[in-house]
Design a protein around this motif. Structure first.
Motif, mmCIF file in Angstrom:
data_model
loop_
_atom_site.group_PDB
_atom_site.id
_atom_site.type_symbol
_atom_site.label_atom_id
_atom_site.label_comp_id
_atom_site.label_asym_id
_atom_site.label_seq_id
_atom_site.Cartn_x
_atom_site.Cartn_y
_atom_site.Cartn_z
ATOM 1 N N GLY A 11 0.571 -1.181 -0.038
ATOM 2 C CA GLY A 11 0.019 -0.128 0.164
ATOM 3 C C GLY A 11 0.740 1.425 -0.449
ATOM 4 N N TYR A 12 1.776 1.430 0.568
ATOM 5 C CA TYR A 12 2.865 2.506 0.435
ATOM 6 C C TYR A 12 3.355 2.411 -0.372
ATOM 7 C CZ TYR A 12 6.904 5.445 1.338
ATOM 8 O OH TYR A 12 8.527 6.267 1.347
ATOM 9 N N HIS A 13 3.741 1.475 -1.558
ATOM 10 C CA HIS A 13 4.699 2.294 -2.676
ATOM 11 C C HIS A 13 3.417 2.232 -3.416
ATOM 12 C CE1 HIS A 13 8.780 1.182 -1.408
ATOM 13 N NE2 HIS A 13 8.417 0.197 -1.466
ATOM 14 N N LEU A 14 2.460 1.485 -3.825
ATOM 15 C CA LEU A 14 0.959 2.274 -4.276
ATOM 16 C C LEU A 14 0.409 4.007 -4.627
ATOM 17 C CD1 LEU A 14 -0.920 -1.047 -4.796
ATOM 18 C CD2 LEU A 14 0.917 -0.294 -6.283
ATOM 19 N N ARG A 15 0.588 4.319 -2.454
ATOM 20 C CA ARG A 15 0.088 5.623 -3.446
ATOM 21 C C ARG A 15 1.414 6.204 -3.173
ATOM 22 N NH1 ARG A 15 -1.613 3.258 1.798
ATOM 23 N NH2 ARG A 15 0.706 3.801 2.911
ATOM 24 N N ARG A 16 2.890 6.412 -3.385
ATOM 25 C CA ARG A 16 3.801 6.929 -3.808
ATOM 26 C C ARG A 16 3.895 7.590 -5.681
ATOM 27 N NH1 ARG A 16 9.323 5.471 -2.497
ATOM 28 N NH2 ARG A 16 9.682 7.639 -2.944
ATOM 29 N N PRO A 17 3.818 8.549 -5.740
ATOM 30 C CA PRO A 17 3.480 8.872 -7.020
ATOM 31 C C PRO A 17 4.848 8.497 -8.014
ATOM 32 C CG PRO A 17 3.112 10.937 -5.961
ATOM 33 C CD PRO A 17 3.709 10.072 -4.596
ATOM 34 N N THR A 18 5.904 8.239 -7.629
ATOM 35 C CA THR A 18 6.911 7.469 -8.052
ATOM 36 C C THR A 18 6.483 6.491 -8.607
ATOM 37 O OG1 THR A 18 8.162 7.282 -6.054
ATOM 38 C CG2 THR A 18 8.895 9.077 -7.599
ATOM 39 N N THR A 19 5.642 5.721 -7.594
ATOM 40 C CA THR A 19 6.380 4.419 -8.643
ATOM 41 C C THR A 19 5.239 4.373 -9.257
ATOM 42 O OG1 THR A 19 5.629 3.813 -6.219
ATOM 43 C CG2 THR A 19 4.631 1.705 -8.281
ATOM 44 N N ARG A 105 8.547 -7.019 3.645
ATOM 45 C CA ARG A 105 8.996 -5.568 3.486
ATOM 46 C C ARG A 105 9.261 -6.657 2.348
ATOM 47 N NH1 ARG A 105 10.916 -1.049 6.381
ATOM 48 N NH2 ARG A 105 8.679 -0.513 7.322
ATOM 49 N N PHE A 106 10.958 -7.545 2.236
ATOM 50 C CA PHE A 106 10.690 -8.349 1.147
ATOM 51 C C PHE A 106 9.688 -8.465 -0.081
ATOM 52 C CE2 PHE A 106 12.435 -11.886 -1.711
ATOM 53 C CZ PHE A 106 13.297 -11.054 -2.356
ATOM 54 N N LEU A 107 8.958 -9.163 0.519
ATOM 55 C CA LEU A 107 7.691 -9.535 -0.261
ATOM 56 C C LEU A 107 6.589 -8.800 -1.088
ATOM 57 C CD1 LEU A 107 6.698 -12.740 1.508
ATOM 58 C CD2 LEU A 107 7.941 -12.925 -1.077
ATOM 59 N N GLY A 108 6.794 -7.680 -0.412
ATOM 60 C CA GLY A 108 5.766 -6.542 -0.623
ATOM 61 C C GLY A 108 5.786 -6.620 -1.642
ATOM 62 N N VAL A 109 7.547 -5.081 -1.270
ATOM 63 C CA VAL A 109 8.588 -4.887 -2.944
ATOM 64 C C VAL A 109 9.202 -5.780 -4.316
ATOM 65 C CG1 VAL A 109 10.949 -5.376 -2.155
ATOM 66 C CG2 VAL A 109 10.474 -3.233 -3.149
ATOM 67 N N LEU A 110 8.558 -7.094 -3.860
ATOM 68 C CA LEU A 110 8.883 -7.914 -4.786
ATOM 69 C C LEU A 110 7.349 -7.910 -5.574
ATOM 70 C CD1 LEU A 110 10.780 -10.344 -6.434
ATOM 71 C CD2 LEU A 110 9.758 -11.557 -4.425
ATOM 72 N N THR A 111 6.465 -8.067 -4.508
ATOM 73 C CA THR A 111 5.004 -7.928 -5.511
ATOM 74 C C THR A 111 5.086 -6.269 -6.607
ATOM 75 O OG1 THR A 111 4.424 -8.603 -3.492
ATOM 76 C CG2 THR A 111 2.723 -7.584 -4.876
ATOM 77 N N VAL A 112 5.614 -5.348 -5.840
ATOM 78 C CA VAL A 112 5.347 -3.644 -6.217
ATOM 79 C C VAL A 112 6.345 -4.386 -7.440
ATOM 80 C CG1 VAL A 112 6.072 -2.096 -6.309
ATOM 81 C CG2 VAL A 112 4.403 -2.939 -4.511
ATOM 82 N N VAL A 113 8.016 -4.711 -7.914
ATOM 83 C CA VAL A 113 7.766 -4.561 -8.898
ATOM 84 C C VAL A 113 7.596 -5.390 -9.926
ATOM 85 C CG1 VAL A 113 10.362 -5.694 -9.421
ATOM 86 C CG2 VAL A 113 10.481 -4.369 -6.997
ATOM 87 N N LEU A 114 6.957 -6.600 -8.873
ATOM 88 C CA LEU A 114 6.633 -7.440 -10.229
ATOM 89 C C LEU A 114 4.701 -6.949 -11.561
ATOM 90 C CD1 LEU A 114 6.255 -10.930 -8.627
ATOM 91 C CD2 LEU A 114 7.581 -10.220 -11.197
ATOM 92 N N LEU A 115 4.779 -5.885 -10.177
ATOM 93 C CA LEU A 115 3.696 -5.277 -11.256
ATOM 94 C C LEU A 115 4.206 -3.911 -12.149
ATOM 95 C CD1 LEU A 115 1.334 -4.636 -8.215
ATOM 96 C CD2 LEU A 115 0.279 -6.322 -10.279
#
Length: 648
Positions: A11-19, A105-115
């Protein structure tokens, strides 16, 4: 607990404009490959279609390779964020487990990277659906073409890079290391790829490539056109071994991270640090004499400030272990390139100085781009990164001296690097038995044609960081600039007045030296130096001092900060632009007819259409020729006359 941390991270990364900015980049490049002619893949041609399975697989693997430089902060800061905001000490007192903390943390950011990586096949698919795309260049749509490589090829590579970037962030807890690790991985892969490409054991070379680019290229090397257009990449044999090996390495890296990570403020160290206890008894009982200082704000004081800032910037860069490591890696790559400088079309030639100068320049160019991107940003953000900006900004040091000092310090670093390149070239010549070094030519070639380009790129980097006022966004913008350099010819940006910081093409020879190219090189250098000076004025006007303001407020302060001296530099820059640019335009567009490559293709096509009907007619045969040519090297001209006899 792991699930809670995982959801928070996603959720943190999906709320960031840089993502979403990264998502746009990952979508745009594949879209341009399949939907335009601006970006082309090496596997696609007139017979191999733009959406052939082998082309799409290659595209997705390359996006993993280059995407890591963009995703560095996304992954690394996932482990460093608590230390940045100062909440780690509070967080570490909670009953959170190490596995839940690191795993979430790792699985969360891995999910965002895969998206984000999922945007690559979606962008490629969208490109093929555009109405302007020539359907003759495409195959019928097949979802497997886009998603089979994602599962079987991309997923292990993403897992590996994410594990490496996350490990570096979690264990180093160093912001600078995090910002540079993606580029460092790309550089190391380039070096390793050079070693493996020369290995006689191709099976071992294919297995050792962590991104499987070599393995896939070797697998499809002898495929027919029909196979390249129809076959999905089979993950068998050496390619399967490669994917399993590096997946296991990724798991091992995360396991090592778990084993070394501790809930402490400091990162793990191989050698236990000794704590030094300060003896304050003398300080408490004794008196410390205060130095007597006199306040001066004259020209001499300003000159001293400038020299001090230049020295601090220069020594800060050259003493940094990361800079030394990056330079050494670049020199290793350069030595490998220079070892082939005496080969021309398979024939041995002398490694003459102008050949070696061009070799060391081209062999180190990508490292110059990386170093400029990293350390220009570091120079701009140095005080804010150390949280000393409020102190230094309160000092009576003019902003112009700060900007000029940082720029000069970096310029001295670039000058030192070119000196290292010259020494490397001389060593390579000596090893190959050539001793006519021509030091003056090295200096004229590298410092006269390439060094100004590095200064102009540094000015651009300063201006970008001052404008966006976001460190990582500035880095990404500079990476985008360098990517634009690679495709600007395809975009129709061909005129020298539009190709920023690029010297005009020239040829050096032992007979003519730089010959008639000197004037064009000088005029272009004057023109781009003027542009760089204007960028420097923009950097000075937008430079953040004190508490960062919103852009509208900074713009208002910039207008009020344009003093007489600043306006004078801006006027000088404008004068250089008009003078140098006018000379270049007169030479390329007035004295000589200017023709773009597109216009040239149109002329050739018109010629073929006009005379194609005559292609089967007998052609006149030259039977005699008498020619007189008078060369005038002092004027760069010649006169010729002759009589030619043809028989029809």
């Amino acid at each position: 607990m792991l699930w809670t941390i995982y959801r928070f991270e996603v959720g943190y990364h999906l709320r960031r404009p840089t993502t979403y900015m990264f998502l746009f980049v990952f979508f745009l490049l594949p879209f341009m490959v399949t939907g335009t002619d601006v970006v082309t893949m090496t596997g696609a041609n007139a017979q191999v279609k733009n959406n052939a399975p082998v082309v799409i697989a290659q595209l997705e693997l390359i996006m993993v390779l280059f995407g890591q430089t963009i995703l560095t902060a996304l992954v690394g800061i996932a482990a460093l964020r608590d230390y940045q905001v100062g909440s780690h000490e509070l967080l570490f007192t909670t009953p959170i487990t190490r596995g839940a903390y690191l795993g979430g943390r790792f699985l969360g950011v891995l999910t965002v990277v895969l998206l984000l990586q999922l945007a690559v096949p979606l962008g490629a698919m969208a490109g093929t659906m555009m109405p302007w795309v020539d359907q003759d260049k495409l195959l019928p749509f097949s979802a497997a073409t886009y998603f089979q490589p994602m599962v079987k090829l991309v997923l292990p590579s993403v897992l590996l890079t994410t594990a490496i970037l996350f490990a570096v962030g979690a264990l180093s807890r160093n912001l600078f290391v995090i910002y540079t690790q993606g580029m460092a991985l790309l550089v190391l892969w380039n070096i390793a790829n050079r070693f493996t490409s020369n290995m006689e054991n191709r099976a071992l070379a294919n297995v050792l490539d962590p991104f499987a680019v070599t393995a896939m290229a070797d697998l499809t090397r002898y495929w027919t056109i029909a196979e390249q257009n129809s076959r999905l990449i089979p993950v068998t044999g050496q390619l399967l071994t490669n994917r399993l090996l590096w997946t296991a390495v990724a798991v091992a890296i995360f396991g090592l991270t778990y084993a070394l990570f501790r809930f402490r403020s400091e990162g793990p160290a191989l050698v236990r640090r000794k704590r030094l206890l300060a003896d304050t008894s003398d300080a408490a009982t004794g008196s410390v004499p205060l130095a007597i200082v006199s306040r001066r704000f004259d020209v001499g004081a300003h000159w001293g400030m400038f020299l001090a800032q230049s020295r601090i910037t220069f020594t800060g860069v050259v003493r940094a272990l990361s800079f030394i490591a990056l330079t050494v890696v670049g020199l290793v790559n350069l030595v490998m390139v220079a070892s082939m400088a005496d080969q021309l079309y398979g024939q041995a030639v002398w490694p003459v100085t102008y050949t070696m100068a061009e070799t060391v320049k081209n062999g180190f160019l990508i490292y110059f781009f990386i170093i400029i991107t990293i350390y220009s940003g570091e120079a701009v953000w140095q005080e804010r990164q150390l949280k000393l900006d409020q102190v230094t900004d309160a000092l009576p040091v003019p902003t112009g001296i700060t900007v000029a000092g940082k720029f000069t310090g970096l310029a001295l670093v670039w000058a030192l690097l070119y000196l290292v390149l010259i020494v490397t070239g001389i060593i390579a010549q000596t090893i190959k038995g050539y001793h006519h070094y021509e030091l003056g030519l090295y200096v004229r070639y590298l410092y006269g044609t390439e060094f100004p380009m590095m200064l102009q790129l540094t000015a651009l980097a300063f201006a970008i960081h001052a404008l966006v006022n976001q460190k990582f966004v500035g880095h990404v913008a500079m990476i985008g600039v360098f990517l634009l350099f690679l495709v600007r010819s395809n975009l129709g940006i061909e005129h020298i007045l539009l190709r920023f910081a690029e010297p005009p093409a020239f040829t050096y020879s032992d007979m003519n030296r730089f010959g008639p190219y000197v004037s064009n090189l000088v005029y272009a250098m004057i023109y781009w130096t003027g542009i760089a000076l204007l960028l420097g004025v923009a950097s000075l006007a937008l430079w953040v001092r004190g508490t960062p303001q919103r852009f509208k407020e900074r713009l208002a302060l910039a207008r009020s900060g344009l003093t007489g001296t600043t306006r004078g530099f801006a006027a000088l820059g404008a004068l250089l632009v008009l003078g140098g640019g006018g000379a270049v335009f007169y030479n390329t567009n007035v004295r000589n007819p200017y023709e773009t490559s597109k216009e040239g293709r149109k002329k050739r096509a018109a010629y073929e259409r006009t005379y194609r009907a005559l292609k089967d007619l007998p052609r006149p045969r030259l039977v005699a020729a008498k020619v007189r040519a008078d060369l005038e090297p002092e004027h760069g001209a010649f006169t010729a006359s002759g009589t030619f006899t043809f028989v029809n």
